[in-house]
Motif scaffolding. Structure first.
Motif, PDB file in Angstrom:
ATOM      1  N   ALA A  16       2.706  34.966  69.107  1.00  0.00           N
ATOM      2  CA  ALA A  16       3.936  34.401  68.550  1.00  0.00           C
ATOM      3  C   ALA A  16       5.125  35.330  68.802  1.00  0.00           C
ATOM      4  O   ALA A  16       6.216  34.889  69.202  1.00  0.00           O
ATOM      5  N   GLY A  52       8.368  31.894  62.065  1.00  0.00           N
ATOM      6  CA  GLY A  52       7.438  30.807  62.349  1.00  0.00           C
ATOM      7  C   GLY A  52       5.998  31.216  62.154  1.00  0.00           C
ATOM      8  O   GLY A  52       5.183  30.446  61.614  1.00  0.00           O
ATOM      9  N   ALA A  56       3.433  29.686  59.361  1.00  0.00           N
ATOM     10  CA  ALA A  56       2.139  29.112  59.743  1.00  0.00           C
ATOM     11  C   ALA A  56       0.993  29.784  59.003  1.00  0.00           C
ATOM     12  O   ALA A  56       0.032  29.111  58.583  1.00  0.00           O
ATOM     13  N   LEU A  68       5.534  25.985  56.046  1.00  0.00           N
ATOM     14  CA  LEU A  68       6.055  25.933  57.421  1.00  0.00           C
ATOM     15  C   LEU A  68       7.291  25.044  57.494  1.00  0.00           C
ATOM     16  O   LEU A  68       8.264  25.369  58.189  1.00  0.00           O
ATOM     17  N   LEU A  72      10.994  26.236  58.851  1.00  0.00           N
ATOM     18  CA  LEU A  72      11.723  25.538  59.902  1.00  0.00           C
ATOM     19  C   LEU A  72      13.107  25.096  59.429  1.00  0.00           C
ATOM     20  O   LEU A  72      14.098  25.202  60.168  1.00  0.00           O
ATOM     21  N   THR A 106      10.712  29.135  66.992  1.00  0.00           N
ATOM     22  CA  THR A 106      10.049  29.155  65.686  1.00  0.00           C
ATOM     23  C   THR A 106       8.860  28.210  65.658  1.00  0.00           C
ATOM     24  O   THR A 106       7.770  28.557  65.187  1.00  0.00           O
ATOM     25  N   ALA A 107       9.060  27.005  66.185  1.00  0.00           N
ATOM     26  CA  ALA A 107       7.982  26.022  66.195  1.00  0.00           C
ATOM     27  C   ALA A 107       6.838  26.454  67.110  1.00  0.00           C
ATOM     28  O   ALA A 107       5.652  26.293  66.765  1.00  0.00           O
ATOM     29  N   ALA A 110       4.792  29.161  65.435  1.00  0.00           N
ATOM     30  CA  ALA A 110       3.921  28.571  64.428  1.00  0.00           C
ATOM     31  C   ALA A 110       2.725  27.885  65.079  1.00  0.00           C
ATOM     32  O   ALA A 110       1.587  27.975  64.601  1.00  0.00           O
TER      33      ALA A 110
END
Length: 455
Positions: A16, A52, A56, A68, A72, A106-107, A110
Motif C-alpha cells: 500500500a 487507506g 482497511a 474504510l 475515503l 487511497t482506494a 485499501a
C-alpha cells in the motif's frame, strides 16, 4: 469448512505504501516541472495510501465497511480543500487530475490490504502510467476525429455487448455455423483495420503495414489481405506497394502457421509437406522484399476497387509526398487514412465465410472418404487451419491415409491462396492485382510441383 486465515498484513501494508510512493513520485515530478504551488506531492500521496491501509485494517478487524468508508470520505474532503487552496493560489488551475489520483491511491492502498494486492499493484502502475503519459495520450486523442470515435464505439459495442450474447456453439445439424466465432471474425477484421490505421499513422506506410501484416496473419491471413487491400484502395498510389508487400508477408505467415499446427498435432505430415510449405513461403517472402525494399517512384494513381464494392471509403490526399521508400515516420504518410471502423464490409465477409463453411460441412458429410482432397479444396475457400487440424487428427487416428490427408491440406492451402488473391484484387484494384500476380503464380506453381514430387 476450514476457516480461511487472513494474509499477513505486513506485506500488504508495504505494498500500500509503495503504491502511494509510486503515484506520489510521479505527481511530485509533475509539480516541480509545472512550478505548481500548493499541489499534492509525494508525502501527501504516501499519507493518503497510509490512511487507506489503516482504514482497511480497521474494516478487517471489526468486520465492518464503515471505517474504510469514513477514511475515503475524509481523504476526499481533504482533497477538495487542497483543490480550493490551489485554485486560490493559481487561478489558471482547472483540472483535478492530482486530486482524483489521491482518492484513487487511497482506494488502491485499501484494496491491497484487503487481500487483493495482485490486483491493486498493477492498477497503481496503470494509474501512474496514465499520469506520466499525459502529453502522448493527448497527441493520440488529437489524431482521431469524431468519425473515428463513433467507429471505435461501434467496435466496442460489437466486442463487449454483442459478442457475449451470441452462443458459442454450432446451431445447424452439420456442426458448421458457430455464431460466436463468425461474429468474432467480424471483430477481428475490424480490429485489424484499427491496427493498420494506428500503425500507418505512427510509423509510416511501410513499417506500419509490415507490423499489421505480421501481427494479424498470426490469427487470419485472409483478414489481413482484406484489410490491407481496402486500405490501399482508400489512399494514394504510394500505399499500394507497402500493402501488397504486407499481404505477401501475411501469406507466408499462414504457411508457417500450418507447419506449427502439424508439429503440434501430427509431425509425420510435416515430414511430407515441408517442401510444399517452403514453396509457398519463399516466393511470397521474395515478392514482399521486392515490394517493400525497392524505392518507390512518383505517386501512382489511386487504385480503384473493382467488382463487388467491399466497402472501402475513398479519401482525398493531403497533397504531401509519400513515404518515397526512404523513411517510415508518420510525417511521410502522404494521405489521410480512411476510417477503419466500418463493420459493414466485415459483416458481409463473415456472411460469405458462413456460406462456404456450411458448404464444406455438407461435402464432408456426404462425400466418400476418398474425396477428402475435394473437401480440403472446399474448406480452403474459407479457412486453412480447420482442415489442417482435422486432417492431422484423422491421419493420426488412421481414419485417413497420410498421403490423402497431406493432399487435402495442400489443396486447402492452394485454394486459400487463390481466394486471397481474388479478395486482394477485388478490394485493392488492378494495381494491387498486378503487384501480387507474379509472387502468387510462382508460389502456386512451385507448391504444385513440390506436391507432385512429394505425394
Amino acid at each position: 469448512m476450514p476457516e480461511i486465515a487472513w494474509p499477513t498484513p505486513y506485506l500488504d501494508v508495504a505494498s500500500a505504501l509503495a503504491i502511494g510512493a509510486l503515484i506520489g513520485f510521479e505527481r511530485e515530478k509533475h509539480k516541480a516541472d509545472e512550478h505548481l504551488q500548493g499541489a499534492l506531492g509525494l508525502r501527501s500521496f504516501i499519507i493518503a495510501a497510509l490512511a487507506g491501509a489503516v482504514g482497511a485494517l480497521m474494516t478487517r478487524a471489526i468486520d465492518s465497511p464503515w471505517p474504510l468508508v469514513a477514511v475515503l470520505l475524509a481523504v476526499s474532503g481533504v482533497v477538495v480543500a487542497s483543490y480550493v487552496v490551489e485554485v486560490s493560489l493559481d487561478p489558471r488551475k482547472s483540472g483535478a487530475t492530482t486530486e482524483l489520483a489521491a482518492v484513487a491511491t487511497t482506494a488502491l492502498a485499501a484494496l491491497a490490504v484487503l487481500g487483493h494486492r495482485d490486483m491493486a499493484v498493477p492498477l497503481a502502475v496503470a494509474c501512474a502510467a496514465a499520469l506520466a503519459f499525459k502529453k502522448p495520450l493527448r497527441r493520440v486523442v488529437k489524431g482521431f476525429d469524431k468519425a473515428d470515435l463513433l467507429g471505435m464505439m461501434k467496435l466496442l459495442i460489437a466486442s463487449f455487448i454483442v459478442l457475449p450474447l451470441l452462443p458459442d456453439r454450432t446451431l445447424d445439424p452439420f456442426d458448421a455455423l458457430n455464431p460466436y466465432r463468425l461474429w468474432l471474425l467480424v471483430i477481428l477484421i475490424t480490429a485489424l483495420g484499427l491496427v493498420g490505421y494506428v500503425a500507418v499513422r505512427r510509423f509510416g506506410a511501410r513499417t506500419g503495414t509490415l507490423m499489421t501484416a505480421v501481427a494479424g496473419a498470426l490469427v487470419s491471413s485472409t483478414a489481413v489481405t482484406l484489410s490491407l487491400a481496402r486500405h490501399a484502395a482508400a489512399v494514394d498510389g504510394n500505399a499500394v506497394r507497402p500493402a501488397a508487400g504486407g499481404i505477401l508477408i501475411g501469406w507466408s505467415v499462414m504457411a508457417g502457421r500450418i507447419a506449427v499446427l502439424l508439429v503440434a498435432v501430427n509431425p509425420s505430415l510435416l515430414v511430407l509437406l515441408w517442401p510444399v510449405l517452403l514453396a509457398l513461403i519463399l516466393p511470397a517472402m521474395a515478392g514482399a522484399a521486392w515490394l517493400l525494399l525497392r524505392p518507390t517512384g512518383a505517386a501512382a494513381p489511386a487504385a480503384a476497387p473493382v467488382g463487388d464494392g467491399m466497402g472501402s471509403e475513398g479519401v482525398a490526399s493531403d497533397g504531401g509526398a509519400g513515404d518515397g521508400g526512404a523513411g517510415d515516420g508518420a510525417a511521410r504518410v502522404s494521405a489521410a487514412v480512411a476510417n477503419p471502423f466500418s463493420l459493414g464490409p466485415a459483416i458481409r465477409f463473415a456472411g460469405l465465410m458462413a456460406v462456404i463453411m456450411f458448404a464444406s460441412a455438407l461435402a464432408e458429410r456426404y462425400l466418400a472418404p476418398e474425396a477428402l482432397v475435394a473437401v480440403g479444396a472446399l474448406s480452403g475457400l474459407a479457412d486453412v487451419d480447420a482442415i489442417t487440424v482435422s486432417m492431422a487428427e484423422r491421419s493420426l487416428a488412421e481414419a485417413a491415409r497420410l498421403d490423402v490427408a497431406a493432399a487435402a491440406i495442400v489443396a486447402a492451402a492452394l485454394v486459400n491462396t487463390g481466394v486471397k488473391y481474388g479478395l486482394a484484387a477485388t478490394a485493392g484494384g488492378r494495381v494491387m492485382a498486378g503487384l501480387l500476380a507474379p509472387a502468387t503464380a510462382v508460389s502456386l506453381l512451385a507448391a504444385l510441383a513440390a506436391a507432385w514430387l512429394r505425394l
